[in-house]
Write a protein that holds these residues in place. Sequence first.
Motif, PDB file in Angstrom:
ATOM      1  N   ALA A 167       0.885  -1.142   0.197  1.00 42.80           N
ATOM      2  CA  ALA A 167      -0.079  -0.128  -0.084  1.00 42.80           C
ATOM      3  C   ALA A 167       0.988   1.223  -0.118  1.00 42.80           C
ATOM      4  O   ALA A 167       0.514   2.310  -0.691  1.00 42.80           O
ATOM      5  CB  ALA A 167      -1.006   0.115   1.225  1.00 42.80           C
ATOM      6  N   ALA A 168       2.024   1.167   0.695  1.00 43.55           N
ATOM      7  CA  ALA A 168       2.868   2.319   0.934  1.00 43.55           C
ATOM      8  C   ALA A 168       3.623   2.675  -0.615  1.00 43.55           C
ATOM      9  O   ALA A 168       3.658   3.567  -1.059  1.00 43.55           O
ATOM     10  CB  ALA A 168       3.843   2.126   1.903  1.00 43.55           C
ATOM     11  N   ALA A 169       3.899   1.298  -1.323  1.00 47.83           N
ATOM     12  CA  ALA A 169       4.770   1.582  -2.285  1.00 47.83           C
ATOM     13  C   ALA A 169       3.962   1.809  -3.746  1.00 47.83           C
ATOM     14  O   ALA A 169       4.428   2.527  -4.688  1.00 47.83           O
ATOM     15  CB  ALA A 169       5.408   0.124  -2.887  1.00 47.83           C
ATOM     16  N   LEU A 170       2.603   1.314  -3.678  1.00 46.71           N
ATOM     17  CA  LEU A 170       1.933   1.768  -4.870  1.00 46.71           C
ATOM     18  C   LEU A 170       2.002   3.275  -5.616  1.00 46.71           C
ATOM     19  O   LEU A 170       1.812   3.439  -6.571  1.00 46.71           O
ATOM     20  CB  LEU A 170       0.592   1.103  -4.693  1.00 46.71           C
ATOM     21  N   PRO A 171       1.729   4.108  -4.483  1.00 51.28           N
ATOM     22  CA  PRO A 171       1.572   5.676  -5.054  1.00 51.28           C
ATOM     23  C   PRO A 171       2.574   5.787  -5.931  1.00 51.28           C
ATOM     24  O   PRO A 171       2.505   6.668  -7.002  1.00 51.28           O
ATOM     25  CB  PRO A 171       1.340   6.343  -3.796  1.00 51.28           C
ATOM     26  N   SER A 172       3.752   5.673  -5.433  1.00 48.48           N
ATOM     27  CA  SER A 172       5.178   6.073  -6.195  1.00 48.48           C
ATOM     28  C   SER A 172       5.391   5.239  -7.381  1.00 48.48           C
ATOM     29  O   SER A 172       5.919   5.327  -8.569  1.00 48.48           O
ATOM     30  CB  SER A 172       6.291   5.790  -5.318  1.00 48.48           C
ATOM     31  N   LEU A 173       4.763   4.067  -7.760  1.00 48.49           N
ATOM     32  CA  LEU A 173       4.801   3.159  -8.775  1.00 48.49           C
ATOM     33  C   LEU A 173       3.571   3.450  -9.823  1.00 48.49           C
ATOM     34  O   LEU A 173       3.639   2.790 -11.011  1.00 48.49           O
ATOM     35  CB  LEU A 173       4.649   1.558  -8.577  1.00 48.49           C
TER      36      LEU A 173
ATOM     37  N   GLY B 231       4.225   4.448 -13.497  1.00 47.77           N
ATOM     38  CA  GLY B 231       4.810   3.473 -14.245  1.00 47.77           C
ATOM     39  C   GLY B 231       3.968   2.405 -14.615  1.00 47.77           C
ATOM     40  O   GLY B 231       4.371   1.178 -15.309  1.00 47.77           O
ATOM     41  N   LEU B 232       2.739   2.222 -14.227  1.00 48.57           N
ATOM     42  CA  LEU B 232       1.806   1.150 -14.538  1.00 48.57           C
ATOM     43  C   LEU B 232       1.404   1.296 -16.043  1.00 48.57           C
ATOM     44  O   LEU B 232       1.414   1.961 -16.772  1.00 48.57           O
ATOM     45  CB  LEU B 232       0.416   1.322 -13.945  1.00 48.57           C
ATOM     46  N   PRO B 233       1.511  -0.117 -16.575  1.00 50.50           N
ATOM     47  CA  PRO B 233       1.117  -0.144 -18.024  1.00 50.50           C
ATOM     48  C   PRO B 233      -0.142   0.182 -18.480  1.00 50.50           C
ATOM     49  O   PRO B 233      -1.031   0.212 -17.562  1.00 50.50           O
ATOM     50  CB  PRO B 233       1.390  -1.636 -18.130  1.00 50.50           C
ATOM     51  N   PRO B 234      -0.524   0.644 -19.826  1.00 49.92           N
ATOM     52  CA  PRO B 234      -1.712   0.837 -20.071  1.00 49.92           C
ATOM     53  C   PRO B 234      -2.585  -0.356 -20.142  1.00 49.92           C
ATOM     54  O   PRO B 234      -2.364  -1.250 -20.353  1.00 49.92           O
ATOM     55  CB  PRO B 234      -1.415   1.738 -21.691  1.00 49.92           C
TER      56      PRO B 234
ATOM     57  N   VAL C 238       2.051  -5.225 -14.532  1.00 51.01           N
ATOM     58  CA  VAL C 238       1.505  -4.544 -13.275  1.00 51.01           C
ATOM     59  C   VAL C 238       2.108  -5.175 -12.062  1.00 51.01           C
ATOM     60  O   VAL C 238       2.590  -4.137 -11.298  1.00 51.01           O
ATOM     61  CB  VAL C 238       0.138  -4.753 -13.448  1.00 51.01           C
ATOM     62  N   PHE C 239       2.434  -6.393 -12.086  1.00 52.13           N
ATOM     63  CA  PHE C 239       2.689  -6.895 -10.649  1.00 52.13           C
ATOM     64  C   PHE C 239       4.149  -7.149 -10.670  1.00 52.13           C
ATOM     65  O   PHE C 239       4.954  -7.421  -9.606  1.00 52.13           O
ATOM     66  CB  PHE C 239       2.301  -8.215 -10.584  1.00 52.13           C
ATOM     67  N   LYS C 240       5.248  -6.801 -11.702  1.00 53.64           N
ATOM     68  CA  LYS C 240       6.531  -7.189 -11.715  1.00 53.64           C
ATOM     69  C   LYS C 240       7.002  -6.075 -10.661  1.00 53.64           C
ATOM     70  O   LYS C 240       8.010  -6.620  -9.800  1.00 53.64           O
ATOM     71  CB  LYS C 240       7.313  -6.904 -13.004  1.00 53.64           C
ATOM     72  N   PRO C 241       6.766  -4.742 -10.557  1.00 50.90           N
ATOM     73  CA  PRO C 241       7.446  -3.995  -9.715  1.00 50.90           C
ATOM     74  C   PRO C 241       6.851  -4.233  -7.934  1.00 50.90           C
ATOM     75  O   PRO C 241       7.651  -3.863  -7.252  1.00 50.90           O
ATOM     76  CB  PRO C 241       7.310  -2.515  -9.937  1.00 50.90           C
ATOM     77  N   LEU C 242       5.556  -4.840  -7.863  1.00 48.70           N
ATOM     78  CA  LEU C 242       4.953  -5.275  -6.786  1.00 48.70           C
ATOM     79  C   LEU C 242       5.641  -6.459  -6.095  1.00 48.70           C
ATOM     80  O   LEU C 242       5.508  -6.402  -4.851  1.00 48.70           O
ATOM     81  CB  LEU C 242       3.647  -5.109  -6.845  1.00 48.70           C
ATOM     82  N   LEU C 243       6.043  -7.372  -6.886  1.00 47.14           N
ATOM     83  CA  LEU C 243       6.467  -8.693  -6.315  1.00 47.14           C
ATOM     84  C   LEU C 243       7.522  -8.569  -5.271  1.00 47.14           C
ATOM     85  O   LEU C 243       7.722  -9.111  -4.313  1.00 47.14           O
ATOM     86  CB  LEU C 243       6.874  -9.654  -7.356  1.00 47.14           C
ATOM     87  N   PRO C 244       8.634  -7.648  -5.604  1.00 47.16           N
ATOM     88  CA  PRO C 244       9.858  -7.590  -4.775  1.00 47.16           C
ATOM     89  C   PRO C 244       9.510  -6.675  -3.517  1.00 47.16           C
ATOM     90  O   PRO C 244      10.162  -7.140  -2.437  1.00 47.16           O
ATOM     91  CB  PRO C 244      10.859  -7.227  -5.542  1.00 47.16           C
ATOM     92  N   VAL C 245       8.569  -5.983  -3.501  1.00 45.03           N
ATOM     93  CA  VAL C 245       8.120  -5.248  -2.256  1.00 45.03           C
ATOM     94  C   VAL C 245       7.464  -6.323  -1.319  1.00 45.03           C
ATOM     95  O   VAL C 245       7.894  -6.190  -0.145  1.00 45.03           O
ATOM     96  CB  VAL C 245       7.239  -4.278  -2.661  1.00 45.03           C
ATOM     97  N   ALA C 246       6.742  -7.363  -1.940  1.00 43.87           N
ATOM     98  CA  ALA C 246       5.951  -7.913  -0.852  1.00 43.87           C
ATOM     99  C   ALA C 246       6.911  -9.037  -0.521  1.00 43.87           C
ATOM    100  O   ALA C 246       7.105  -9.357   0.767  1.00 43.87           O
ATOM    101  CB  ALA C 246       4.783  -8.908  -1.836  1.00 43.87           C
ATOM    102  N   VAL C 247       8.149  -9.530  -1.284  1.00 43.23           N
ATOM    103  CA  VAL C 247       9.012 -10.569  -0.831  1.00 43.23           C
ATOM    104  C   VAL C 247      10.228  -9.856   0.240  1.00 43.23           C
ATOM    105  O   VAL C 247      10.307 -10.698   1.226  1.00 43.23           O
ATOM    106  CB  VAL C 247       9.837 -11.041  -2.259  1.00 43.23           C
ATOM    107  N   GLU C 248      10.368  -8.745  -0.019  1.00 45.43           N
ATOM    108  CA  GLU C 248      11.352  -8.085   1.017  1.00 45.43           C
ATOM    109  C   GLU C 248      10.715  -7.948   2.357  1.00 45.43           C
ATOM    110  O   GLU C 248      11.233  -7.977   3.188  1.00 45.43           O
ATOM    111  CB  GLU C 248      11.965  -6.855   0.437  1.00 45.43           C
TER     112      GLU C 248
END
Length: 268
Positions: free
Chosen positions: A14-20, A23-26, A161-171
């Motif tokens: 939730a904290a990371a999504l606003p900054s990402l 860069g979301l794909p169309p 969509v989920f490529k930049p979110l996956l490492p956030v969850a893992v870390e």
Amino acid sequence: MSNAGHPEARAALAAALPSLAAGLPPAPVVADPTYLTHSSAHGATHWKFEAPVEHPVQDYERLEHVGDALLGAEVTLMVHEAYPQLVVGVRSLVKSSLVENELLALLSSAYGLPDQIRTAWAQSFSLRANPSVRACVFEAYLAAVYEEHGHAVMSAFVREVFKPLLPVAVEAMREVYVPPSAPVAVPYGGLVRNPVSALYEWTQRGARRSLSWGAPEGIGPPHCRTWSIQLCVKDGGESVYHEGVADTVKAAKHLAAMLACAEMDILF
């Protein structure tokens, strides 16, 4: 999908999504608006087993069912491909955090879907603001992309969509399961002083100083449990909180005390 992820991963996402978001794909264009239609827009029709052939699909419920499965499978593959060494329990928590309603509702909003949801007029405000409805519409949209453009397009979109979110969850999960090693007491003045003891000595030197400990909380499976404990340090009318996380309650308490000592320049 219902919220089954880990709270630490949920908060990090939730904290990371606003900054990402920039860069979301169309989003692939979908012609059929059924994925945006809530059952309240036409009145729910219930069938015991299956709808008649002549009965058209009027809302997103069936699409959401398919989209949920497509998303879950795609994210599971992404976790497996990017982090093959993760144990199964952690994989499940990472995947659940990525496909639960809270994150999907945020993604739905990022793509402007809630404002387009078709509902009964009297319920429009409450339904469009409902995180579960927003998440369902996002999953229904994925199914609509699959139906109109095929699996390859749907898969590529989900992965972008989920490529930049996956490492956030893992870390976030790594910090829970693999916390920093708890420090040990260090020599001071020829003696070894425990930071917990140093804190209690500090309380004796002030009339309104006190310490209180929260109940320890276990995180993770029994064979690999991590413990956290919260320490409240009071000095007069001011309260400061510190949290220790380690593989034992004693080590977590030690770490919380060390953090408190470091902040207040208490030597130990």
